[in-house]
Design a protein around this motif. Structure first.
Motif, PDB file in Angstrom:
ATOM      1  N   ARG B  22       0.823  -1.223   0.000  1.00  0.00           N
ATOM      2  CA  ARG B  22       0.000   0.000   0.000  1.00  0.00           C
ATOM      3  C   ARG B  22       0.851   1.264   0.000  1.00  0.00           C
ATOM      4  O   ARG B  22       0.392   2.316  -0.440  1.00  0.00           O
ATOM      5  CB  ARG B  22      -0.922   0.008   1.225  1.00  0.00           C
ATOM      6  N   ARG B  23       2.080   1.156   0.475  1.00  0.00           N
ATOM      7  CA  ARG B  23       2.945   2.336   0.519  1.00  0.00           C
ATOM      8  C   ARG B  23       3.642   2.603  -0.816  1.00  0.00           C
ATOM      9  O   ARG B  23       4.260   3.640  -0.995  1.00  0.00           O
ATOM     10  CB  ARG B  23       4.001   2.173   1.623  1.00  0.00           C
ATOM     11  N   VAL B  24       3.573   1.676  -1.739  1.00  0.00           N
ATOM     12  CA  VAL B  24       4.276   1.849  -3.015  1.00  0.00           C
ATOM     13  C   VAL B  24       3.514   2.868  -3.876  1.00  0.00           C
ATOM     14  O   VAL B  24       2.319   2.703  -4.110  1.00  0.00           O
ATOM     15  CB  VAL B  24       4.372   0.498  -3.777  1.00  0.00           C
ATOM     16  N   PRO B  25       4.181   3.928  -4.320  1.00  0.00           N
ATOM     17  CA  PRO B  25       3.498   4.906  -5.174  1.00  0.00           C
ATOM     18  C   PRO B  25       2.994   4.235  -6.455  1.00  0.00           C
ATOM     19  O   PRO B  25       3.721   3.458  -7.075  1.00  0.00           O
ATOM     20  CB  PRO B  25       4.591   5.932  -5.499  1.00  0.00           C
ATOM     21  N   GLY B  26       1.762   4.541  -6.798  1.00  0.00           N
ATOM     22  CA  GLY B  26       1.171   3.938  -7.998  1.00  0.00           C
ATOM     23  C   GLY B  26       0.211   2.811  -7.667  1.00  0.00           C
ATOM     24  O   GLY B  26      -0.533   2.359  -8.527  1.00  0.00           O
ATOM     25  N   VAL B  27       0.237   2.363  -6.404  1.00  0.00           N
ATOM     26  CA  VAL B  27      -0.695   1.309  -5.982  1.00  0.00           C
ATOM     27  C   VAL B  27      -1.908   1.974  -5.343  1.00  0.00           C
ATOM     28  O   VAL B  27      -1.765   2.775  -4.411  1.00  0.00           O
ATOM     29  CB  VAL B  27      -0.030   0.347  -4.970  1.00  0.00           C
ATOM     30  N   ALA B  28      -3.107   1.670  -5.875  1.00  0.00           N
ATOM     31  CA  ALA B  28      -4.321   2.236  -5.284  1.00  0.00           C
ATOM     32  C   ALA B  28      -4.677   1.471  -4.014  1.00  0.00           C
ATOM     33  O   ALA B  28      -4.984   2.067  -2.990  1.00  0.00           O
ATOM     34  CB  ALA B  28      -5.460   2.173  -6.287  1.00  0.00           C
ATOM     35  N   ASP B  29      -4.618   0.144  -4.111  1.00  0.00           N
ATOM     36  CA  ASP B  29      -4.908  -0.687  -2.942  1.00  0.00           C
ATOM     37  C   ASP B  29      -4.636  -2.143  -3.307  1.00  0.00           C
ATOM     38  O   ASP B  29      -4.461  -2.459  -4.483  1.00  0.00           O
ATOM     39  CB  ASP B  29      -6.370  -0.529  -2.509  1.00  0.00           C
ATOM     40  N   ARG B  48      -6.829 -10.156   3.117  1.00  0.00           N
ATOM     41  CA  ARG B  48      -7.159 -10.209   1.685  1.00  0.00           C
ATOM     42  C   ARG B  48      -6.071  -9.555   0.849  1.00  0.00           C
ATOM     43  O   ARG B  48      -5.438  -8.593   1.264  1.00  0.00           O
ATOM     44  CB  ARG B  48      -8.465  -9.470   1.428  1.00  0.00           C
ATOM     45  N   GLY B  49      -5.879 -10.088  -0.353  1.00  0.00           N
ATOM     46  CA  GLY B  49      -4.963  -9.462  -1.317  1.00  0.00           C
ATOM     47  C   GLY B  49      -3.616 -10.142  -1.400  1.00  0.00           C
ATOM     48  O   GLY B  49      -2.874  -9.918  -2.352  1.00  0.00           O
ATOM     49  N   ALA B  67      -3.943  -0.882  -9.538  1.00  0.00           N
ATOM     50  CA  ALA B  67      -2.980   0.196  -9.810  1.00  0.00           C
ATOM     51  C   ALA B  67      -3.716   1.505 -10.092  1.00  0.00           C
ATOM     52  O   ALA B  67      -4.842   1.499 -10.580  1.00  0.00           O
ATOM     53  CB  ALA B  67      -2.119  -0.170 -11.010  1.00  0.00           C
ATOM     54  N   LEU B  68      -3.057   2.579  -9.756  1.00  0.00           N
ATOM     55  CA  LEU B  68      -3.625   3.900 -10.054  1.00  0.00           C
ATOM     56  C   LEU B  68      -3.265   4.276 -11.482  1.00  0.00           C
ATOM     57  O   LEU B  68      -2.084   4.308 -11.837  1.00  0.00           O
ATOM     58  CB  LEU B  68      -3.012   4.936  -9.111  1.00  0.00           C
ATOM     59  N   LEU B 108      -7.201  -1.292 -13.041  1.00  0.00           N
ATOM     60  CA  LEU B 108      -6.522   0.005 -13.130  1.00  0.00           C
ATOM     61  C   LEU B 108      -7.536   1.054 -12.687  1.00  0.00           C
ATOM     62  O   LEU B 108      -8.576   1.213 -13.332  1.00  0.00           O
ATOM     63  CB  LEU B 108      -6.072   0.283 -14.574  1.00  0.00           C
ATOM     64  N   ARG B 109      -7.248   1.735 -11.599  1.00  0.00           N
ATOM     65  CA  ARG B 109      -8.224   2.683 -11.063  1.00  0.00           C
ATOM     66  C   ARG B 109      -7.896   4.087 -11.560  1.00  0.00           C
ATOM     67  O   ARG B 109      -6.739   4.517 -11.506  1.00  0.00           O
ATOM     68  CB  ARG B 109      -8.189   2.642  -9.542  1.00  0.00           C
ATOM     69  N   VAL B 110      -8.910   4.752 -12.027  1.00  0.00           N
ATOM     70  CA  VAL B 110      -8.742   6.131 -12.506  1.00  0.00           C
ATOM     71  C   VAL B 110      -9.274   7.054 -11.429  1.00  0.00           C
ATOM     72  O   VAL B 110     -10.419   6.936 -10.997  1.00  0.00           O
ATOM     73  CB  VAL B 110      -9.510   6.341 -13.822  1.00  0.00           C
TER      74      VAL B 110
END
Lengths: 194, 113
Positions: B22-29, B48-49, B67-68, B108-110
């Motif tokens: 979750r802390r990685v930039p670019g990851v939404a969740d 989960r996940g 991903a974001l 891929l979340r926008v």
């Protein structure tokens, strides 16, 4: 083939199998027509097959067997599940593991990029994968006031560039199936992208 | 004789992995998985996940995430960053060797402005 046609063919095929099977069993005297047929009408149709001359008997048995085999083959072809596409696309596979992306995620990306092209009103895309790379098919509804060839070219370039950039996989083809949308009088084309 | 290595539960490892991802930039969740639930199960809880498995003492980790979407998004590079973060989090716990890290982008979340 749509579901109705498929169901109709399966139903007719089952009727063929029942009829050919009943004729074969009756002709071979394995069973009596009265035991096979639930209604008198069907019994009347089967009775003549109990009184065949040797030549007709051979032909009836041969044709019934062929019809049974054809019916079984047709039933198998109709009921067999179609090829299922993998729900994920592999981006990378190395000693550390596998990196995949959901096919629906790629579709969303394609739809989004296609929707950003001016004149595209609605998009529905399909993504396939083979050894050479990704093949994308976009079904479009386009604004009738726009030039479809220009719009299509812009969309192909945009989608190819975006997918290759984000996924790192080559896009070998972007096929476009464009349909000019009818506009309601006095209404400007909006953009509706799935 | 005890080797001195700390025993960490699989749920504990999974929780650390989720936090690191979750802390990685670019990851939404993290994502619970699209087609089958990806989770690590422990007594009375599940994470989960992330799905963990041990093969010959080494960990196989499967991470599902969303991903974001951004212009700069490169999924293979994001996957490498996720793998690094996962590996570091497991090493920080002293939970043993990691053999394999599979990364699955489930969506891929926008982020709409």
């Amino acid at each position: 083939m749509n579901v109705f046609n498929r169901l109709l063919i399966i139903l007719l095929d089952l009727l063929l199998l029942v009829a050919a099977g009943a004729v074969l069993l009756t002709t071979l005297r394995v069973t009596q027509p009265e035991q096979l047929a639930p209604i008198p009408w069907f019994v009347d149709r089967l009775v003549p097959f109990t009184q065949l001359d040797p030549t007709s008997w051979s032909w009836t048995v041969g044709v019934s067997i062929v019809l049974l085999l054809v019916g079984l083959l047709l039933l198998f072809l109709e009921l067999r599940p179609g090829p299922r596409e993998a729900p994920q696309i592999t981006l990378k596979q190395d000693g550390l593991g596998r990196v995949t992306v959901a096919r629906d995620g790629v579709r969303h990306l394609v739809d989004r990029e296609a929707g950003l092209v001016a004149g595209v009103m609605e998009v529905r895309s399909h993504v396939e994968e083979d050894a050479a790379g990704l093949r994308i098919l976009c079904h479009l509804s386009v604004d009738p006031t726009r030039s479809v060839p220009e719009l299509t070219q812009e969309l192909q370039e945009r989608v190819k560039m975006a997918v290759e950039h984000h996924l790192g996989r080559p896009v070998v083809a972007v096929r476009v199936d464009a349909q000019v949308a009818a506009l309601a009088p006095g209404r400007r084309a909006g953009r509706r992208v799935r | 004789m005890d080797s001195g290595r700390l025993q960490v539960s699989e749920v504990g490892i999974a929780r650390a992995v989720v936090a690191a991802v979750r802390r990685v930039p670019g990851v939404a969740d993290v994502s619970p998985g699209r087609f089958a639930e990806a989770a690590t199960y422990g007594p009375g809880e599940k994470v989960r996940g992330v799905a963990l498995a041990r093969t010959a003492g080494a960990l196989d980790i499967e991470v599902h995430l969303c991903a974001l979407h951004a212009d700069a998004l490169l999924l293979p590079e994001l996957a490498s960053r996720v793998r690094s973060a996962v590996r570091q989090s497991v090493e920080a716990l002293g939970a043993g060797a990691v053999r394999r890290i599979d990364v699955a982008f489930d969506d891929l979340r926008v982020e709409e402005a």
